[in-house]
Structures are given as structure tokens and as C-alpha cells.
Design a protein around this motif. Structure first.
Motif, PDB file in Angstrom:
ATOM      1  N   HIS A  97      26.268 -24.210  13.412  1.00  0.00           N
ATOM      2  CA  HIS A  97      26.499 -22.840  12.935  1.00  0.00           C
ATOM      3  C   HIS A  97      25.661 -21.831  13.724  1.00  0.00           C
ATOM      4  N   GLU A 118      23.689 -28.551  13.361  1.00  0.00           N
ATOM      5  CA  GLU A 118      23.208 -27.336  14.025  1.00  0.00           C
ATOM      6  C   GLU A 118      24.339 -26.636  14.780  1.00  0.00           C
ATOM      7  N   ILE A 167      18.785 -26.365   2.611  1.00  0.00           N
ATOM      8  CA  ILE A 167      19.069 -25.698   3.875  1.00  0.00           C
ATOM      9  C   ILE A 167      18.097 -24.533   4.041  1.00  0.00           C
ATOM     10  N   ALA A 197      21.607 -21.959   8.884  1.00  0.00           N
ATOM     11  CA  ALA A 197      22.308 -22.546   7.743  1.00  0.00           C
ATOM     12  C   ALA A 197      23.750 -22.069   7.695  1.00  0.00           C
ATOM     13  N   GLN A 226      23.455 -28.264   7.485  1.00  0.00           N
ATOM     14  CA  GLN A 226      23.109 -27.685   8.779  1.00  0.00           C
ATOM     15  C   GLN A 226      22.656 -28.737   9.782  1.00  0.00           C
TER      16      GLN A 226
END
Length: 725
Positions: free
Chosen positions: A253, A251, A336, A288, A248
């Protein structure tokens, strides 16, 4: 034979997104169609019966036997018109999930024929075999009777052609064996206490309702990949798995475009929610990879809790249709973000006022400040009890893991409200300049203007003010939020009761009502200011600062659960008629037992995977490398490659030897814990001794995952679980 992992990956990658069609383009056409709510009751009950039932629901008054018969008959007629054949009392035992026993809508007559029946007695109460539900010593197995009793404030609904009737679950002697009964009592307590305080400001307030909007975070993984992970199947989380190169950290997602297959799933479960009158309105990608969130509109707390449990059940069932598995575990993947269930809580009056919403009118802002400060005082006085309310084996993996609220309970109120409380505490008569946010002047000498800032600027706080509500962010993703809501509403009721006593005492001494209120508020601000924190809750500096302030940092669940049975906690529950001492001790024991069993299962799964999957695979690959080295040496080839291969062989041997030793020691630690009679001591042993091996064993397995040929590794890897949509 091909590696089962690759078969699962191929299956996941070949999924076709199913078509999802709603009953109508307009949600209003079918919203609540499977709920025996006010509209259905109005249609199927006489005007007189409907009036009586409505009154009973609003006031909490008892429904008599004759009226229950009328409601049962109407409920049966409505349900059967929708193809329903069975009914069940739907309740929430202390297992953490819901329970139900289905009965058919008919009675056998003396001549052998059958007749559809559903009496008021069957609606109001049933007696399920309760011997196997957790009871914490309240009942013996030979005294297994438990009773389910109808909760008319939460409407009946239809799921899978079964009429589900929300109920409480109590023992033969009347003790609560569920989450709903104490919650209803806590809500009654805060209602009365808040109404009494509201009378200072508005005599028309006769009822205060606690409201809740629980945001539900969850992960989706393909069903085939899930079935390749015994740890996910048995525990809900991956006990092993090396972090992928891309997690993640970019960033990308969060709030991104929802994958097509996931969006179809979301639409499908939302449609089923709408049919049950569940106001799910928000959907989005979470931080995540593979993580998502849904959130409803605020509802009365009891109904919101029922709806949240239904949402989780619906999501699970609909996931099967889409070849997904939905994971609610607080920490299913290491490295995550985990999943929480952010409990957005407030108080509203029968006159339509949000008691935690600032206003432009002076009198209303004094009311707002009264309830705001009382929340802060309640959390300060009972922070330990709030910490206990979120304690579980799953949340223990999540709390403080650099993406979730820490185990230290603190309150974020924002810089503007912090300034208001500080100035009120110090000076009393202060004016603040108007900034980008609007402000409301109170018009009372002793109170400064209040700025309305409805943004949450600190996501590291376990308990945050977000403009017109408080968000209890530390509740776990798999939890029944009734537990946290029971505690929060109980302590709020107690604080309001004490507040009114102190204000009344000052009024009796001759102080004006407004002055008395402000003086008590200033006293509460002074007493509870150490619980307020605006900084980074993840930092080590905060841990040190919290210790200086006297705030506890209890990371261990068994130790946190001790707060339930402290004298102070027992007194607040008993005084407000929420739970008695016997019920509290029973719940404490049940939560400890639940913790023990879950850590025990995780330990056994780890041992099984190591001995039957990881070590054999590692040794097999090691033998291949040994053969390779021997072959190279036999033809006289030496050099860096041969040296590196030998080093890899030695590394594998080192990890395998360590794993075998650690699993054996962990098993012995488990045996030692199991032979300990005292449940609290056993839980602590599981926490410190058994669980103490988890990270060490995981480290070795995850290192082997990097060393062993990808073609041979038996478990679906993180990159596959998280990134295959």
C-alpha cells in the motif's frame, strides 16, 4: 431482517466517485482567495494603513484602536463582497479542537432598521461565554468570562460564508485558556534568544522565525461502514476487530497507486486548502491499508499550527461530501500502523538563512553547528517535558507499538553528524574523507568538516535530524501540535540563553569568540551524548540500553504528564514568560481529566458492545450449534464434526462467561476510580485498573469473531473497513 453490516458493505461497494473541478488549472489563480492576507489588505487599505499593519504584524507591535477600526471596516467590505454574512473569533480552547461563536454583520438601529457594521472593538476583542471550556480551576462557573483577542499575525479567512478571525483565548484575570497564547510567547522567546546568538555571526540578523511543516497521517473509511461501528463513532478507534488475513505485511500500500475515489477526495480538500492559502503539496498512500498522508510546505509555526487545524476541519467536511469518514485517531485499528503528525521544525533568520542548514562557508558552518548542538542539548535537558507534550490517551495506544516512535525520547542525527560530534568532542582538529555526500570544510582548527546528509535513515526515532531540520515524529495524529511546539521552542530559547551566557563569560576571560563558542559546544556535546541513538528504537535491547543511560521509558500518559508540573518545567516556562505556575497546573489537571474521560468513554463503549451486540450474537449462534448437535445425535450421527461442534459450543460459552465477568469487573473498577477525588490518582486508576481490562476483553471478542458465523457477526470487520475503497 438482513444484517445491517452487509447493507453497509453493499452501500460502500456501490459508491460512485464524484467529479471534482478546480476553479482554475493554475493554483495561483485562486490560491488564498478566501484569506484577508497581504494582497487583500493592500487592495482594501490605504497605503498608510497597510504600512502600519504590515509593520505591526512583522514586529509584533500593538495595533491601536483607530487602526483596528480601519482594518475592521476593510475586512468587512472584503468579506461581504464574497457573500459573507457573519464573523467569528476562531480560537483553540483546551478541548483539543477549535471553537467559534458566529455574529451577524449588522446592528439594529433605534428605528428598527439594520445597518451593516463591524467595529475595531469587535475585531480586537470579544467576550464569549466560557463557562463550559476546560479551565483547570482557573475560573469558577459564576466567573465565566473569557476573552478572545485578535492575533494579527495569522490572517482572517472565510469558511462557510463566515469570516473567521484567529484569536487567543484568555481568562478574565489574563491566564491563557488556549493553545495559541503560550505558543506565541514561546515563539517570541526563541526569537529573542536566537537573535542574540546570531549576533556572534551576523549583525544583520534582527529576527529569527521558527518554522514548521506538520505531516498529517489519517485513515479513510466509507461512511456507511463507519456508521456500523459504534466504537468508531464514539471514540475514533475500533475497540474490537480481528486482524484480517492481509494487512500491511506485503507493504504494497505504501506509496502505491492512490485509489480513484480517494484521489478525488484528496483533490477536493486540497482545492479548499488552496483557497485558504494552505500550502498542501504532498499526498500519498501510507503504510497501513486505508491510511494516507498529506504534507504542507514549511510556514511560520503559529500560522502552520492554525493551518493544520484548518486542514483537519476541511478534511472532515469534504469527507462527508465523498461519503467518507476521516480518522485522525493515533491508533484506530489494532495490528497495523497508527497515525502521527510529524512536526518538521527549524529556525530561519530575516536574512533568509536556515540556521539548521549546513553551508560551504566556515563561519556559517560554525553557526550551523552552534544551533544544531543547542537543539541536542535542549532535548537532552528537557526530554521529560517533551515526552509530556505528546501525552494523550490516543498516543498511548501508538507510542512504542512497533510502528511509531517509542516512549523513550532520543535523537537520531545520522552516522555522519554523529561522527562529527564525536570527533569534535574527542580531538577538535579532524578531517573527514569526502564520500558520496558533499562536505563543507569549516576552516577553523577546532571544528571538523561537516557532511551534509539530508536523508532520514531511522524512522524509529522520536526526534530525528533530517538534513536541514529536526523532525519531532512522536506527535500524535489528532493532536494540536501547538502543545509540542510550545515546549520545543521554550526549551530551545532557554538553552540558547544559557549558551550565550557561557560563551560571553569565556570571552570576558580573554578567549577569542570562535574558540569560546567551540569550547562551550564541546561541553554541551559531552553532557548530552547519551540522548543520541542511531539504532532500532523498537527493540527490547534499546529499552535496556536506554535504562543504562538514564533515559526514562514512561509509557503511561498520567505519569508522563507529571513532568509538566516538576519544578524544572515550571521554572523554564516562567523564566521565559510562556506560562505561569497557575496556568501550568491548570493544564496538567485538564490533560488528566481529558485522559480520564476518553478512557471512560472507551470503557463504556466496550461494555455496551459486549452486552448488547457481541454476547447476544454469540449466544444466538451457540443455540444454532446446539440444535445442530442435538439433531445429529437424534439420528445417530457421531464423529469428528460433532465433536468439533461441541468444542466450539464450549469455547463460545467460555468466552461469553469470561466477557460477562470482565465487563462487570471493569465497571466496578470504573466506579472505584470515579469515587477517587484526586484527579491524578483517578487518572492512574483508569490507566492501570480500567484500561487494564481492555486487552483481555478485546481478545475474547476477537476470538468470538472467528467462531461466530460471518453472516451473523454484527460489526463491520477489519477486512471491510480497511480494504473497501
Amino acid at each position: 431482517m438482513a444484517n445491517l453490516r452487509f447493507k453497509a458493505v453493499d452501500q460502500a461497494q456501490s459508491r460512485i466517485t464524484p467529479e471534482v473541478t478546480a476553479p482554475s488549472v493554475k493554483v495561483s489563480d485562486y490560491y488564498g482567495c478566501n484569506v484577508f492576507g497581504m494582497d487583500a489588505m493592500r487592495q482594501h487599505l490605504s497605503a498608510e494603513a497597510f504600512k502600519k499593519v504590515s509593520y505591526a504584524i512583522k514586529t509584533g507591535s500593538k495595533i491601536d484602536e483607530d487602526l483596528a477600526d480601519v482594518v475592521a471596516s476593510a475586512m468587512k467590505t472584503w468579506a461581504m463582497s464574497k457573500g459573507v454574512t457573519h464573523y467569528t473569533h476562531w480560537f483553540q480552547p483546551l478541548t483539543g479542537s477549535t471553537a467559534e461563536k458566529h455574529d451577524a454583520f449588522f446592528d439594529v438601529q433605534s428605528d428598527g432598521s439594520v445597518l451593516e457594521k463591524f467595529k475595531g472593538s469587535a475585531l480586537v476583542q470579544q467576550e464569549p461565554d466560557a463557562s463550559s471550556f476546560p479551565n483547570g480551576g482557573i475560573r469558577s462557573t459564576f466567573e465565566a468570562r473569557g476573552y478572545t483577542a485578535w492575533d494579527p499575525t495569522s490572517p482572517a479567512f472565510i469558511v462557510d460564508q463566515t469570516l473567521c478571525i484567529p484569536t487567543v483565548f484568555v481568562s478574565y484575570t489574563g491566564e491563557a485558556l488556549d493553545y495559541k497564547a503560550p505558543l506565541l510567547k514561546a515563539l517570541a522567546a526563541v526569537d529573542k534568544a536566537a537573535v542574540d546568538v546570531c549576533q556572534y555571526f551576523d549583525r544583520d540578523v534582527t529576527r529569527v522565525v521558527a518554522t514548521l511543516g506538520p505531516e498529517q497521517e489519517y485513515f479513510l473509511v466509507d461512511r456507511a461502514l463507519y456508521m456500523n461501528r459504534p466504537d468508531l463513532i464514539m471514540t475514533g478507534r475500533t475497540v474490537f476487530g480481528h486482524s484480517p488475513a492481509k494487512g500491511q505485511q506485503l507493504e504494497d500500500h505504501y506509496f502505491g497507486t492512490i485509489p480513484q475515489r480517494v484521489e478525488a477526495y484528496m483533490r477536493d480538500f486540497e482545492i479548499e486548502c488552496y483557497k485558504l492559502g494552505i500550502p498542501v503539496r504532498t499526498r500519498h498512500n501510507e503504510v497501513a491499508p486505508g491510511q494516507f498522508e498529506c504534507a504542507p510546505t514549511f510556514e511560520e509555526v503559529n500560522l502552520a499550527v492554525d493551518h493544520n487545524l484548518l486542514v483537519m476541519d476541511i478534511m472532515d467536511k469534504v469527507a462527508d461530501k465523498h461519503n467518507f469518514k476521516v480518522l485522525f485517531h493515533e491508533k484506530p485499528f489494532a495490528g497495523i500502523n497508527g497515525s502521527g503528525k510529524h512536526n518538521n521544525w527549524s529556525l530561519g533568520t530575516n536574512t533568509g538563512v536556515n540556521l539548521l542548514g549546513p553551508s560551504s562557508r566556515p563561519k556559517e558552518n560554525l553557526r550551523f553547528l552552534t544551533f544544531f548542538v543547542n537543539v541536542v542539548k535542549a532535548v537532552y535537558d528537557y526530554s521529560d517535558l517533551l515526552r509530556a507534550s505528546i501525552g494523550s490517551s490516543g498516543n498511548e495506544h501508538r507510542l512504542g507499538a512497533n510502528e511509531a516512535p517509542p516512549a523513550i525520547v532520543s535523537i537520531f542525527i545520522g552516522s555522519q553528524m554523529a561522527s562529527v560530534l564525536d570527533e569534535l568532542d574527542k580531538k577538535g582538529n579532524v578531517k573527514l574523507d569526502k564520500g558520496e555526500n558533499m562536505y563543507m570544510k569549516l576552516g577553523i582548527d577546532k571544528i571538523p568538516p561537516i557532511l551534509l546528509d539530508n536523508t532520514d535513515r531511522n524512522r524509529t526515532s522520536p526526534f530525528a535530524f533530517t538534513g536541514n531540520k529536526f523532525e519531532f515524529r512522536a506527535v500524535g495524529g489528532s493532536a494540536n501540535c501547538a502543545n509540542a511546539m510550545t515546549v520545543l521552542n521554550t526549551i530551545m530559547a532557554e538553552t540558547l540563553i544559557q549558551f550565550k551566557k557561557e560563551v560571553d563569560a569565556l570571552i570576558t576571560k580573554g578567549e577569542k569568540k570562535e574558540v569560546a563558542i567551540v569550547n562551550v559546544l564541546r561541553k554541551y556535546i559531552k553532557a548530552s551524548k547519551t540522548i543520541l541513538f542511531e539504532g532500532n528504537g523498537y527493540s527490547d535491547e534499546w529499552k535496556k540500553e536506554a535504562e543504562k543511560r538514564g533515559l526514562k521509558n514512561v509509557a503511561s500518559t498520567p505519569e508522563a504528564l507529571d513532568f509538566y508540573v516538576e519544578k524544572k518545567a515550571i521554572q523554564v516556562f516562567e523564566k521565559n514568560n510562556v506560562m505561569n505556575e497557575r496556568e501550568i497546573h491548570a493544564r496538567h489537571e485538564i490533560m488528566l481529566e481529558n485522559y480520564i474521560k476518553k478512557i471512560q468513554i472507551e470503557s463504556r463503549v466496550m461494555g455496551d458492545l459486549v452486552l448488547n451486540h457481541i454476547v447476544p450474537t454469540a449466544v444466538k449462534y451457540q443455540n444454532v450449534l446446539v440444535g445442530n448437535v442435538q439433531g445429529l445425535k437424534s439420528v445417530g450421527i457421531k464423529g469428528k464434526y460433532t465433536e468439533n461442534t461441541v468444542a466450539t459450543i464450549e469455547k463460545i460459552a467460555e468466552y461469553v462467561d469470561g466477557l460477562l465477568a470482565d465487563v462487570e469487573e471493569m465497571t466496578e473498577a470504573r466506579k472505584k476510580a470515579n469515587n477517587t477525588e484526586d484527579v491524578r490518582e483517578r487518572a492512574i486508576l483508569y490507566n492501570k485498573e480500567v484500561k487494564g481490562f481492555f486487552d483481555k476483553i478485546r481478545y475474547a471478542v476477537d476470538k468470538l469473531e472467528l467462531l461466530v458465523d460471518d453472516e451473523d457477526w454484527p460489526l463491520v470487520k477489519y477486512r471491510e473497513l480497511l480494504l473497501i475503497k
